[in-house]
Scaffold this motif. Structure first.
Motif, mmCIF file in Angstrom:
data_model
loop_
_atom_site.group_PDB
_atom_site.id
_atom_site.type_symbol
_atom_site.label_atom_id
_atom_site.label_comp_id
_atom_site.label_asym_id
_atom_site.label_seq_id
_atom_site.Cartn_x
_atom_site.Cartn_y
_atom_site.Cartn_z
ATOM 1 N N ARG A 190 0.911 -1.145 -0.162
ATOM 2 C CA ARG A 190 0.123 -0.200 -0.058
ATOM 3 C C ARG A 190 1.036 1.261 -0.200
ATOM 4 O O ARG A 190 1.686 1.474 0.909
ATOM 5 C CB ARG A 190 -0.763 -0.020 1.328
ATOM 6 N N GLN A 191 0.681 2.052 -1.002
ATOM 7 C CA GLN A 191 1.428 3.235 -1.344
ATOM 8 C C GLN A 191 0.873 4.504 -0.681
ATOM 9 O O GLN A 191 -0.332 4.774 -1.063
ATOM 10 C CB GLN A 191 1.724 3.658 -2.655
ATOM 11 N N VAL A 192 1.367 5.023 0.388
ATOM 12 C CA VAL A 192 0.746 6.162 1.258
ATOM 13 C C VAL A 192 1.568 7.581 0.898
ATOM 14 O O VAL A 192 2.737 7.346 1.441
ATOM 15 C CB VAL A 192 0.547 5.886 2.777
ATOM 16 N N PRO A 193 1.010 8.456 0.118
ATOM 17 C CA PRO A 193 2.044 9.928 0.168
ATOM 18 C C PRO A 193 2.271 10.359 1.633
ATOM 19 O O PRO A 193 1.205 10.536 2.554
ATOM 20 C CB PRO A 193 0.949 10.605 -0.498
ATOM 21 N N ILE A 194 3.669 10.755 1.973
ATOM 22 C CA ILE A 194 3.768 11.299 3.148
ATOM 23 C C ILE A 194 3.277 12.560 3.226
ATOM 24 O O ILE A 194 2.643 12.926 4.465
ATOM 25 C CB ILE A 194 5.414 11.531 3.251
ATOM 26 N N GLY A 195 3.124 13.340 2.256
ATOM 27 C CA GLY A 195 2.734 14.634 2.497
ATOM 28 C C GLY A 195 1.035 14.829 2.161
ATOM 29 O O GLY A 195 0.534 15.914 1.707
ATOM 30 N N ASP A 196 0.310 13.745 2.389
ATOM 31 C CA ASP A 196 -1.012 13.826 2.127
ATOM 32 C C ASP A 196 -1.887 14.571 3.369
ATOM 33 O O ASP A 196 -1.993 13.884 4.303
ATOM 34 C CB ASP A 196 -1.625 12.606 1.974
ATOM 35 N N THR A 197 -1.859 15.725 3.079
ATOM 36 C CA THR A 197 -2.601 16.568 4.088
ATOM 37 C C THR A 197 -4.167 16.964 3.869
ATOM 38 O O THR A 197 -4.479 17.819 4.684
ATOM 39 C CB THR A 197 -1.633 17.879 4.373
ATOM 40 N N SER A 207 -5.275 10.311 9.151
ATOM 41 C CA SER A 207 -4.962 10.712 7.839
ATOM 42 C C SER A 207 -4.409 9.173 7.410
ATOM 43 O O SER A 207 -4.407 8.294 8.137
ATOM 44 C CB SER A 207 -3.603 11.382 8.078
ATOM 45 N N PRO A 208 -4.191 9.144 6.311
ATOM 46 C CA PRO A 208 -3.902 7.807 5.655
ATOM 47 C C PRO A 208 -2.655 7.153 6.160
ATOM 48 O O PRO A 208 -2.554 5.925 6.344
ATOM 49 C CB PRO A 208 -3.716 8.026 3.884
ATOM 50 N N LEU A 209 -1.623 7.990 6.399
ATOM 51 C CA LEU A 209 -0.416 7.239 6.983
ATOM 52 C C LEU A 209 -0.748 6.720 8.484
ATOM 53 O O LEU A 209 -0.236 5.820 8.945
ATOM 54 C CB LEU A 209 0.882 8.284 6.954
#
Length: 384
Positions: A190-197, A207-209
């Protein structure tokens, strides 16, 4: 009970960004980090910090001149101490650069703590450079012990492929080829963007992370997914200049012809792995693990087909299931199952080279007794 998430990876900037994201997103979280860079001076520096900064620091002495051993000895007691305080929700274990998450996840779980997530942080623009880096960790100042003979490439590959979650840095240098390479190397992650704000739909939403960090993690399943006999290997793919070739055959390799071709096969792809079958060792399951132009070959025990029926009860169910899905009426689970992933992969040329290393019709027809008399070209390599 305190939840523990392990965040690792050689891409230090991405790893630190992921850790900071978790600190910001999960109230009641702290980060525990052991800095192995000071090992040459005889100690490992431990820090604990929250979103405001460092709240505790100390030193752990080396164990048997091994910084990783010191980490193992110190990590669980520190986590238990944090758990006993009863005020925290999440402990983020930020691994030092070259520490691999598999060993640490198993140590924490064996210590009676709850690992709810294992995350490797990645900068897509650095995936190919790191996979192609055959330098010893010691040459880069990243060795965890004086006896550490790992390379940058093989360490990074294992960090990447073990974690079910990849925290992906939004790197402006990354292009479609970089992102496709990452996807093909670990397609089940599962790829999760670090900067997903993006703001949550509800105030209580995570948050997704943060959700990935708390989703749960099974150490036994993760280990089985990496075991050569039942590994979840990538599938055939071809997109954005990146190709994955899955090569599966039932006939064994001729040991000398394969040995002579090892350099060309190993250098044909940025990453290759799987299991293979040598004619002179027909009962032995062999592991193929290559990155950065270097190959590691090791025996991982017998093929199930070579075991007596009574021994099958001692084999883990996941391995029996994997063998049953790929069972051949004559050879059982004995096979070649190798996977090659790389930008610009010459599929046709690689397939021809691999096919040329198999037993010929006449050699195959001679039978197992004759196969075992073939020159044992891999004996020296397997002793290493």
């Amino acid at each position: 009970m305190l939840s523990v998430v392990i965040v690792g990876g050689l891409h230090a900037d991405a790893r630190r960004a992921a850790v900071q994201r978790l600190l910001a997103d999960v109230p009641g979280s702290v980060v525990l980090h052991h800095d192995l860079a000071t090992a040459a001076a005889g100690t490992v520096v431990r820090t604990i910090r929250d979103a405001t900064g460092i709240i505790d620091a100390g030193e752990a002495p080396l164990v048997n001149d091994c910084a990783c051993c010191a980490l193992r000895e110190d990590l669980v007691p520190e986590l238990r101490r944090l758990d006993s305080a009863g005020t925290l929700r999440l402990a983020v274990v930020e691994l030092w650069d070259s520490v691999e998450p598999k060993a640490m996840a198993e140590v924490v779980t064996a210590g009676g703590l709850s690992v709810t997530g294992v995350i490797t942080a990645v900068d897509p623009a650095l995936v190919l450079p790191y996979l192609g880096n055959g330098d010893d960790l010691a040459e880069r100042g990243l060795a965890a012990a004086a006896t550490d003979e790992r390379t940058v490439a093989d360490t990074f590959a294992r960090q990447l492929e073990y974690a079910p979650v990849l925290a992906v840095l939004d790197s402006p240098e990354a292009d479609d080829e970089d992102r496709e390479l990452l996807a093909q190397l670990h397609p089940t992650a599962r790829q999760v963007p670090i900067g997903d704000t993006r703001p949550p739909a509800e105030p209580s939403a995570q948050s997704p992370l943060a959700r990935a960090a708390l989703a749960g993690f099974d150490v036994e399943s993760a280990a089985a997914a990496q075991h050569p006999a039942c590994a979840l290997l990538p599938a055939d793919a071809d997109a954005h200049g990146v190709c994955t070739l899955v090569w599966h055959r039932r006939r064994p390799f001729h040991p000398e012809r394969l040995y002579d071709a090892l350099e060309d096969i190993t250098c044909a792809a940025a990453r290759s792995r799987g299991r293979f079958w040598l004619a002179d060792k027909p009962d032995v399951l062999l592991h193929w693990d290559a990155a950065g132009g270097a190959l590691c070959v090791e025996s991982v025990g017998p093929w199930l087909a070579s075991l007596p029926d009574a021994a099958w009860d001692m084999v883990p169910p996941v391995r029996r299931a994997a063998a049953a899905m790929d069972w051949h009426p004559e050879h059982g689970d004995c096979c070649q199952h190798l996977v090659f992933t790389s930008p610009g992969l010459d599929r046709d040329g690689l397939e021809r080279l691999l096919e040329s290393c198999l037993l010929t019709d006449a050699e195959y027809a001679a039978g197992r007794a004759a196969w075992k008399r073939l020159p044992p070209a891999f004996d020296t390599l397997l002793e290493v």
